[in-house]
Design an enzyme around this catalytic site. Structure first.
Site, PDB file in Angstrom:
ATOM      1  N   ARG A  47       0.809  -1.219   0.000  1.00 10.18           N
ATOM      2  CA  ARG A  47       0.000   0.000   0.000  1.00 10.18           C
ATOM      3  C   ARG A  47       0.845   1.275   0.000  1.00 10.18           C
ATOM      4  NH1 ARG A  47      -1.958   2.360   4.207  1.00 10.18           N
ATOM      5  NH2 ARG A  47      -1.963   0.508   5.512  1.00 10.18           N
ATOM      6  N   TYR A 101     -14.895  10.672 -19.742  1.00  7.77           N
ATOM      7  CA  TYR A 101     -15.256   9.290 -19.449  1.00  7.77           C
ATOM      8  C   TYR A 101     -16.381   9.292 -18.409  1.00  7.77           C
ATOM      9  CZ  TYR A 101     -14.839   4.562 -17.644  1.00  7.77           C
ATOM     10  OH  TYR A 101     -15.111   3.287 -17.230  1.00  7.77           O
ATOM     11  N   ASP A 173      -6.394  12.719 -19.016  1.00  6.33           N
ATOM     12  CA  ASP A 173      -6.658  11.292 -19.127  1.00  6.33           C
ATOM     13  C   ASP A 173      -6.232  10.908 -20.542  1.00  6.33           C
ATOM     14  OD1 ASP A 173      -7.782   8.792 -19.648  1.00  6.33           O
ATOM     15  OD2 ASP A 173      -9.547   9.162 -18.394  1.00  6.33           O
ATOM     16  N   LYS A 198      -7.007  -0.605 -20.429  1.00  3.03           N
ATOM     17  CA  LYS A 198      -7.236  -0.479 -21.856  1.00  3.03           C
ATOM     18  C   LYS A 198      -5.971  -0.856 -22.642  1.00  3.03           C
ATOM     19  CE  LYS A 198     -11.118   0.723 -20.220  1.00  3.03           C
ATOM     20  NZ  LYS A 198     -11.504   2.089 -19.931  1.00  3.03           N
TER      21      LYS A 198
HETATM   22  C1  LIG Z   1     -11.950   2.821 -18.830  1.00  2.09           C
HETATM   23  C2  LIG Z   1     -11.593   4.245 -18.689  1.00  2.09           C
HETATM   24  C3  LIG Z   1     -11.397   4.837 -17.423  1.00  2.09           C
HETATM   25  C4  LIG Z   1     -11.610   4.080 -16.132  1.00  2.09           C
HETATM   26  O1  LIG Z   1     -10.732   3.024 -15.976  1.00  2.09           O
HETATM   27  P1  LIG Z   1     -11.040   1.719 -15.084  1.00  2.09           P
HETATM   28  O2  LIG Z   1      -9.778   0.956 -15.232  1.00  2.09           O
HETATM   29  O3  LIG Z   1     -12.258   1.063 -15.653  1.00  2.09           O
HETATM   30  O4  LIG Z   1     -11.285   2.193 -13.692  1.00  2.09           O
HETATM   31  C5  LIG Z   1     -11.013   6.161 -17.394  1.00  2.09           C
HETATM   32  N1  LIG Z   1     -10.861   6.896 -18.512  1.00  2.09           N
HETATM   33  C6  LIG Z   1     -11.057   6.372 -19.729  1.00  2.09           C
HETATM   34  C7  LIG Z   1     -10.875   7.239 -20.928  1.00  2.09           C
HETATM   35  C8  LIG Z   1     -11.423   5.039 -19.871  1.00  2.09           C
HETATM   36  O5  LIG Z   1     -11.631   4.528 -21.094  1.00  2.09           O
END
Ligand SMILES: *Cc1c(COP(=O)(O)O)cnc(C)c1O
Length: 382
Positions: A47, A101, A173, A198
């Site tokens: 952690r 998102y 992001d 992703k």
């Molecule tokens: C999937 C996604 C997230 C969130 O990610 P998780 O791993 O599902 O928590 C955030 N931003 C974008 C652009 C995403 O495609």
């Protein structure tokens, strides 16, 4: 940035742990949650984000995004929430771009008021619209480029300059682009976030997130994250390191397929419009060329009004309907029924998300087979 190693070399090697005992080819996995004190200063604990595998993978993440340090989280949302909250307190204000998102929008609209944090959504993702929302208590600007599902771009250098002028922290992001196609720190953005679920994971079998920045900013986020608790288990850290070894070649194959598919779909009569930054017709194609190294594996396209998009999806044989994205397999979904299903029809209309808009996550299958699948499905409606 010529002082950085090539993407595939970073993916394959940077940060790897040496197996001094057996000379194994891959990083050993250390699952310990308890370490005997040797140097009194280092208290290793998962952690605290400082186990051997976490530190090794953080080095690879930092190198991938041309940053100094990184943290690995248990999900993309854990990365996003920790990064945001590390810089905000009651009375502060954040400017968000319009299209975000869904999970991020929910975090902001459902949770921020509990902490007394104020926010505004800009009317679009232009620098001018973001600037218009800045107040005397604004601390942070948060963007996403390309955005979901319409692949709109935000001018990263413009946002970084705006943030510097107003003394704000800038965050992006970068999930949709992946570090293969876009490195926001090179454009002056302060903090980069990825849902590693992703493109980094890439095989639809890992949930993870990461934040990359300067040593100072990462220290600040780590301080909060130790208290909140959101690290990724070392086993999954190790799996993610393995997945990242092929990220460069996977994503380049996806870029290549997506470009070909965008061109194919643009030429089809039954397709109303195609949203892909690699197309000359994309309204921000010039900006895409300036800030992206590749145009990515994500796109969306609208079918002609008379075609029922759900019926079209059912005709596809190779391309599977699925919620997630960025895996090696091609997937497709209807934003109006899934990611944007909770919005009112008027709100969807306003955002330009029509009922027969399809979001397409392009995989690494052979391009001929993908085109054939789309062709035969469209053929059913001719
Ligand atoms: C999937 C996604 C997230 C969130 O990610 P998780 O791993 O599902 O928590 C955030 N931003 C974008 C652009 C995403 O495609």
């Amino acid at each position: 940035m010529s002082n950085h190693k090539g993407i595939n070399t970073i993916c394959t090697h940077t940060g790897e742990l040496e197996d001094k005992e057996y000379r194994g080819a891959v990083s050993p996995l250390y699952m310990s949650t308890s370490y005997v004190f040797e140097e009194v200063e280092v208290k290793r604990y998962p952690r605290y984000f400082n186990t051997p595998n976490q530190v090794a993978l953080a080095k690879k993440m930092a190198a991938l995004e041309h940053g100094e340090d990184a943290l690995i989280f248990g999900s993309g949302m854990a990365a996003i929430s920790n990064a945001l909250m590390a810089f905000l307190k009651a009375g502060d204000h954040v400017v968000f771009q319009d299209a975000l998102y869904g999970g991020t929008t929910n975090l902001v609209t459902e949770e921020f008021h509990k902490f007394g944090i104020e926010y505004s959504f800009a009317k679009d993702s232009s620098v001018k619209s973001l600037e218009a929302e800045i107040q005397s208590n604004t601390r942070l600007i948060y963007i996403e480029s390309p955005s979901n599902p319409l692949m709109k771009l935000t001018d990263m250098a413009g946002v970084a300059k705006l943030a510097r002028e107003h003394g704000l922290v800038s965050m992006i992001d970068n999930t949709f682009a992946s570090p293969v196609n876009q490195n926001p720190l090179d454009f002056g953005i302060d903090i980069v976030i990825h849902s590693a679920t992703k493109y980094m994971g890439g095989h639809s079998d890992i949930l993870a997130g990461t934040v990359i920045s300067s040593t100072d900013y990462i220290d600040r986020i780590r301080h909060l994250a130790k208290n909140l608790g959101g690290n990724l288990s070392d086993y999954t850290v190790w799996l993610l390191e393995r997945s990242l070894k092929t990220m460069g070649i996977r994503v380049k194959a996806q870029n290549h397929n997506a470009q070909k598919l965008a061109e194919f779909l643009s030429s089809e009569d039954l397709v109303e419009n195609v949203y892909y930054p690699g197309l000359k017709e994309h309204p921000e194609h010039e900006l895409a060329k300036k800030q992206m190294k590749g145009f990515g594996g994500m796109m969306s396209f609208g079918l002609k009004e008379r075609i029922n998009a759900s019926a079209f999806m059912k005709e596809l044989k190779l391309i599977k309907p699925s919620m997630s994205l960025a895996g090696v397999e091609s997937t497709i979904l209807l934003p109006s029924k899934t990611s944007h299903g909770l919005l009112s029809p008027e709100e969807r209309q306003k955002q330009g998300i029509k009922d027969n808009l399809l979001r397409f996550s392009v995989g690494i299958e052979d391009i001929e087979d993908l085109i054939e699948d789309l062709k035969q499905a469209l053929g059913k409606f001719k």
